[in-house]
Design a protein around this motif. Structure first.
Motif, PDB file in Angstrom:
ATOM      1  N   ILE A  42      -2.709  23.879 -23.939  1.00  0.00           N
ATOM      2  CA  ILE A  42      -3.788  24.462 -23.144  1.00  0.00           C
ATOM      3  C   ILE A  42      -3.204  25.191 -21.936  1.00  0.00           C
ATOM      4  CG2 ILE A  42      -5.810  23.907 -21.744  1.00  0.00           C
ATOM      5  CD1 ILE A  42      -6.293  21.492 -23.515  1.00  0.00           C
ATOM      6  N   GLY A  43      -3.455  26.484 -21.837  1.00  0.00           N
ATOM      7  CA  GLY A  43      -3.025  27.230 -20.657  1.00  0.00           C
ATOM      8  C   GLY A  43      -4.004  26.972 -19.525  1.00  0.00           C
ATOM      9  N   TYR A  44      -3.510  26.961 -18.299  1.00  0.00           N
ATOM     10  CA  TYR A  44      -4.379  26.607 -17.190  1.00  0.00           C
ATOM     11  C   TYR A  44      -4.067  27.502 -16.004  1.00  0.00           C
ATOM     12  CZ  TYR A  44      -6.905  23.367 -14.054  1.00  0.00           C
ATOM     13  OH  TYR A  44      -7.775  22.798 -13.165  1.00  0.00           O
ATOM     14  N   VAL A  45      -5.071  28.224 -15.525  1.00  0.00           N
ATOM     15  CA  VAL A  45      -4.911  29.037 -14.319  1.00  0.00           C
ATOM     16  C   VAL A  45      -5.815  28.435 -13.267  1.00  0.00           C
ATOM     17  CG1 VAL A  45      -5.039  31.337 -13.308  1.00  0.00           C
ATOM     18  CG2 VAL A  45      -4.601  31.091 -15.752  1.00  0.00           C
ATOM     19  N   ILE A  46      -5.235  27.867 -12.222  1.00  0.00           N
ATOM     20  CA  ILE A  46      -6.070  27.205 -11.231  1.00  0.00           C
ATOM     21  C   ILE A  46      -6.394  28.145 -10.087  1.00  0.00           C
ATOM     22  CG2 ILE A  46      -5.297  24.885 -11.756  1.00  0.00           C
ATOM     23  CD1 ILE A  46      -3.458  25.035  -9.353  1.00  0.00           C
ATOM     24  N   GLN A  47      -7.402  27.744  -9.324  1.00  0.00           N
ATOM     25  CA  GLN A  47      -7.813  28.527  -8.175  1.00  0.00           C
ATOM     26  C   GLN A  47      -6.591  28.783  -7.283  1.00  0.00           C
ATOM     27  OE1 GLN A  47     -11.344  26.903  -6.615  1.00  0.00           O
ATOM     28  NE2 GLN A  47     -11.654  28.544  -5.127  1.00  0.00           N
ATOM     29  N   ASN A  48      -6.511  29.967  -6.681  1.00  0.00           N
ATOM     30  CA  ASN A  48      -5.372  30.358  -5.848  1.00  0.00           C
ATOM     31  C   ASN A  48      -4.056  30.342  -6.619  1.00  0.00           C
ATOM     32  OD1 ASN A  48      -7.046  30.685  -3.596  1.00  0.00           O
ATOM     33  ND2 ASN A  48      -6.978  28.495  -3.253  1.00  0.00           N
ATOM     34  N   VAL A  49      -4.163  30.507  -7.925  1.00  0.00           N
ATOM     35  CA  VAL A  49      -3.033  30.698  -8.821  1.00  0.00           C
ATOM     36  C   VAL A  49      -2.126  29.487  -8.980  1.00  0.00           C
ATOM     37  CG1 VAL A  49      -1.220  32.271  -9.551  1.00  0.00           C
ATOM     38  CG2 VAL A  49      -3.054  33.121  -8.091  1.00  0.00           C
TER      39      VAL A  49
ATOM     40  N   ARG B 106      -1.743  38.005 -11.731  1.00  0.00           N
ATOM     41  CA  ARG B 106      -1.244  38.397 -13.051  1.00  0.00           C
ATOM     42  C   ARG B 106      -0.134  37.457 -13.508  1.00  0.00           C
ATOM     43  NH1 ARG B 106      -1.050  43.822 -10.632  1.00  0.00           N
ATOM     44  NH2 ARG B 106      -3.071  44.741 -11.043  1.00  0.00           N
ATOM     45  N   ALA B 107       0.739  37.085 -12.562  1.00  0.00           N
ATOM     46  CA  ALA B 107       1.823  36.164 -12.913  1.00  0.00           C
ATOM     47  C   ALA B 107       1.233  34.819 -13.363  1.00  0.00           C
ATOM     48  CB  ALA B 107       2.767  35.977 -11.729  1.00  0.00           C
ATOM     49  N   GLY B 108       0.155  34.403 -12.693  1.00  0.00           N
ATOM     50  CA  GLY B 108      -0.500  33.144 -13.073  1.00  0.00           C
ATOM     51  C   GLY B 108      -1.044  33.204 -14.491  1.00  0.00           C
ATOM     52  N   VAL B 109      -1.617  34.357 -14.846  1.00  0.00           N
ATOM     53  CA  VAL B 109      -2.155  34.523 -16.207  1.00  0.00           C
ATOM     54  C   VAL B 109      -1.002  34.522 -17.221  1.00  0.00           C
ATOM     55  CG1 VAL B 109      -3.380  36.103 -17.766  1.00  0.00           C
ATOM     56  CG2 VAL B 109      -4.257  35.711 -15.451  1.00  0.00           C
ATOM     57  N   ALA B 110       0.094  35.199 -16.867  1.00  0.00           N
ATOM     58  CA  ALA B 110       1.263  35.223 -17.759  1.00  0.00           C
ATOM     59  C   ALA B 110       1.788  33.801 -17.974  1.00  0.00           C
ATOM     60  CB  ALA B 110       2.364  36.111 -17.173  1.00  0.00           C
ATOM     61  N   ARG B 111       1.846  33.013 -16.897  1.00  0.00           N
ATOM     62  CA  ARG B 111       2.341  31.648 -17.046  1.00  0.00           C
ATOM     63  C   ARG B 111       1.440  30.836 -17.977  1.00  0.00           C
ATOM     64  NH1 ARG B 111       3.027  27.673 -11.962  1.00  0.00           N
ATOM     65  NH2 ARG B 111       0.767  27.811 -12.077  1.00  0.00           N
ATOM     66  N   ALA B 112       0.121  31.030 -17.819  1.00  0.00           N
ATOM     67  CA  ALA B 112      -0.811  30.258 -18.657  1.00  0.00           C
ATOM     68  C   ALA B 112      -0.694  30.640 -20.132  1.00  0.00           C
ATOM     69  CB  ALA B 112      -2.236  30.472 -18.167  1.00  0.00           C
ATOM     70  N   LEU B 113      -0.294  31.886 -20.391  1.00  0.00           N
ATOM     71  CA  LEU B 113      -0.215  32.355 -21.780  1.00  0.00           C
ATOM     72  C   LEU B 113       1.154  32.116 -22.417  1.00  0.00           C
ATOM     73  CD1 LEU B 113      -2.025  35.815 -21.536  1.00  0.00           C
ATOM     74  CD2 LEU B 113      -2.813  33.825 -22.829  1.00  0.00           C
ATOM     75  N   ALA B 114       2.116  31.626 -21.620  1.00  0.00           N
ATOM     76  CA  ALA B 114       3.519  31.670 -22.042  1.00  0.00           C
ATOM     77  C   ALA B 114       3.771  31.052 -23.411  1.00  0.00           C
ATOM     78  CB  ALA B 114       4.405  31.022 -20.991  1.00  0.00           C
ATOM     79  N   ALA B 115       3.225  29.875 -23.638  1.00  0.00           N
ATOM     80  CA  ALA B 115       3.543  29.199 -24.907  1.00  0.00           C
ATOM     81  C   ALA B 115       2.491  29.482 -25.968  1.00  0.00           C
ATOM     82  CB  ALA B 115       3.685  27.703 -24.680  1.00  0.00           C
ATOM     83  N   ASP B 116       1.758  30.591 -25.795  1.00  0.00           N
ATOM     84  CA  ASP B 116       0.739  30.974 -26.762  1.00  0.00           C
ATOM     85  C   ASP B 116      -0.227  29.821 -27.033  1.00  0.00           C
ATOM     86  OD1 ASP B 116      -0.579  32.705 -28.355  1.00  0.00           O
ATOM     87  OD2 ASP B 116       0.776  32.557 -30.061  1.00  0.00           O
ATOM     88  N   PRO B 117      -0.903  29.350 -26.012  1.00  0.00           N
ATOM     89  CA  PRO B 117      -1.747  28.163 -26.167  1.00  0.00           C
ATOM     90  C   PRO B 117      -2.994  28.465 -26.999  1.00  0.00           C
ATOM     91  CG  PRO B 117      -2.175  29.163 -24.045  1.00  0.00           C
ATOM     92  CD  PRO B 117      -1.046  29.955 -24.674  1.00  0.00           C
ATOM     93  N   ALA B 118      -3.572  27.416 -27.550  1.00  0.00           N
ATOM     94  CA  ALA B 118      -4.790  27.575 -28.341  1.00  0.00           C
ATOM     95  C   ALA B 118      -5.982  27.857 -27.448  1.00  0.00           C
ATOM     96  CB  ALA B 118      -5.044  26.304 -29.150  1.00  0.00           C
TER      97      ALA B 118
END
Ligand SMILES: Nc1ncnc2c1ncn2[C@@H]1O[C@H](COP(=O)(O)OP(=O)(O)OP(=O)(O)O)[C@@H](O)[C@H]1O
Ligand SMILES: [Mg+2]
Length: 394
Positions: free
Chosen positions: A92-99, A158-170
């Protein structure tokens, strides 16, 4: 979409189901009470509601940062309420408030967090990180080795979104990801994010308290009230067109009719068919067509069905061809546009109608009357599919 299969492969979007989920905090505060919600695979679902209504609690129960007090959470049909929480979070990718980027790590190291936990080798990690940075609009060569404090707010996001997507989460969870940036940057990030979602098609749960953002981004929106009650869970057009109760109506605002224009698409069945003449026709023939139809103007097409312009009744006289007497036609929109775009195009060109094109092929026109009809229809839920509709005969 066939991505709902239980236990799908890594990266395949999966359905999230909350089944009678409640959270009562240690001090007795009810964060969420008996929530039954299904977030469809590959859809972007938004949770909106006033502060303290339980949005963050709901989201954090999905990746079990907060353990539910009762109920079950199913991911792609699999009950994950009691599986190992660390392993669950890697899916699970997770982008929290304030990145929440790690301040003492560079952007690259931040984005590589989950691949590292998963034990990916350096080359694979590096390639994935650079690919993702480019995907979210950051230049790996320029931004990759910077620290978060050396980025703008939008770049950090954008970096936060990239981190959340890194492992191609479901699944991707995003808690007010765009709230820390100014409105102009936010709108740009929202647009980029929508385009990104078109390619990655993740199951996304997105928290915001901004109804405009919810309407722009959401495939479905859950409006919550205090205690984590869901007042309505519906696509934007339905939420705006038929609020389930006074709470939802107040929350979506008095201008919900205008907001609805933005989320309602053009349906070919809503289009009007004015008389059509061709640029190569003689003006006398065109005049006869106009008279036969009792119309004051006609649409002018090229031989291959492309929009050439329009012809007013007054100019349909004398010798010569239609092409030489027709007006240019600037008020047009692609059939994929929203009713709002159609309406603003009409206003911008001070036109009484706007042509609707599929690629370069003319389909019909929208007038203020047909716009209004389309808007009403979108709420009845009877809008037919636009695909496969016939192009008007020439
Ligand atoms: N650890 C905690 N202990 C006790 N109560 C809590 C705890 N965390 C949250 N709450 C309460 O649970 C309720 C829901 O909180 P939550 O953070 O889910 O709200 P929210 O909808 O995300 O609000 P916001 O829009 O302000 O972020 C609130 O009344 C909050 O005070
Ligand atoms: Mg919150």
């Amino acid at each position: 979409m066939d991505a709902t299969a239980a236990g799908g492969a890594e990266g395949t979007a999966q359905e999230i189901r909350l089944d009678g989920v409640s959270k009562t905090y240690a001090d007795g505060t009810v964060g969420v009470e008996r929530l039954d919600l299904t977030f469809a695979a590959g859809e972007l679902s938004v949770l909106v509601g006033p502060s303290g209504c339980g949005k963050t609690t709901t989201m954090k129960m999905i990746n079990r940062v907060i353990e539910p007090s009762t109920g079950r959470i199913l991911l792609g049909g699999e009950d994950v309420t009691r599986v190992d929480a660390d392993r669950l979070r890697r899916r699970i990718g997770y982008v929290i408030q304030n990145v929440g980027l790690f301040p003492h790590q560079t952007v690259r190291v931040n984005v590589a967090t989950v691949p590292r936990l998963l034990g990916w080798d350096r080359r694979r990690t590096r390639a994935r990180v650079d690919e993702l940075l480019a995907t979210v609009g950051l230049d790996p060569a320029v931004h990759g080795d910077r620290y978060p404090s050396q980025l703008s707010g939008g770049q950090r996001q954008r970096a936060g979104v990239a981190r959340a997507l890194a492992a191609d989460p479901a699944v991707l969870l995003m808690d007010e990801p765009f709230s820390a940036v100014d409105p102009v940057v936010r709108e740009r990030l929202q647009g980029e994010f929508l385009r990104l979602q078109e390619t990655v098609r993740k199951t996304i749960v997105f928290v915001t308290h901004d109804i405009e953002e919810a309407v722009r981004l959401g495939d479905r929106i859950a409006v919550m009230s205090s205690g984590g009650r869901v007042e309505q869970f519906a696509p934007p057009a339905e939420l705006l067109g038929r609020p389930a109760n006074g709470f939802v109506a107040d929350f979506v605002g008095a201008d919900r009719g205008l907001k609805r224009l933005a989320v309602t698409g053009i349906s070919v069945d809503d289009l009007e068919r004015p008389p059509v003449v061709h640029a190569a026709d003689g003006l006398a023939d065109a005049r006869a067509s106009l008279q036969a139809a009792g119309a004051r103007w006609a649409v002018v097409l090229d031989d291959d069905g492309r929009l050439h312009g329009w012809l007013s009744g007054e100019r349909a006289a004398g010798p010569g061809t239609v092409g030489s007497a027709s007006h240019r036609m600037d008020a047009w929109v692609p059939v994929e546009a929203s009713l709002k775009t159609a309406f603003s195009t009409m206003l911008q060109h001070e036109a009484g109608w706007v042509a609707v094109l599929d690629g370069e092929v003319f389909l019909g026109v929208l007038t203020p009357e047909s716009l209004h009809r389309a808007l009403r229809r979108s709420v009845d839920g009877t809008v037919p599919e636009t695909a496969g509709a016939a192009v008007p005969a020439r």
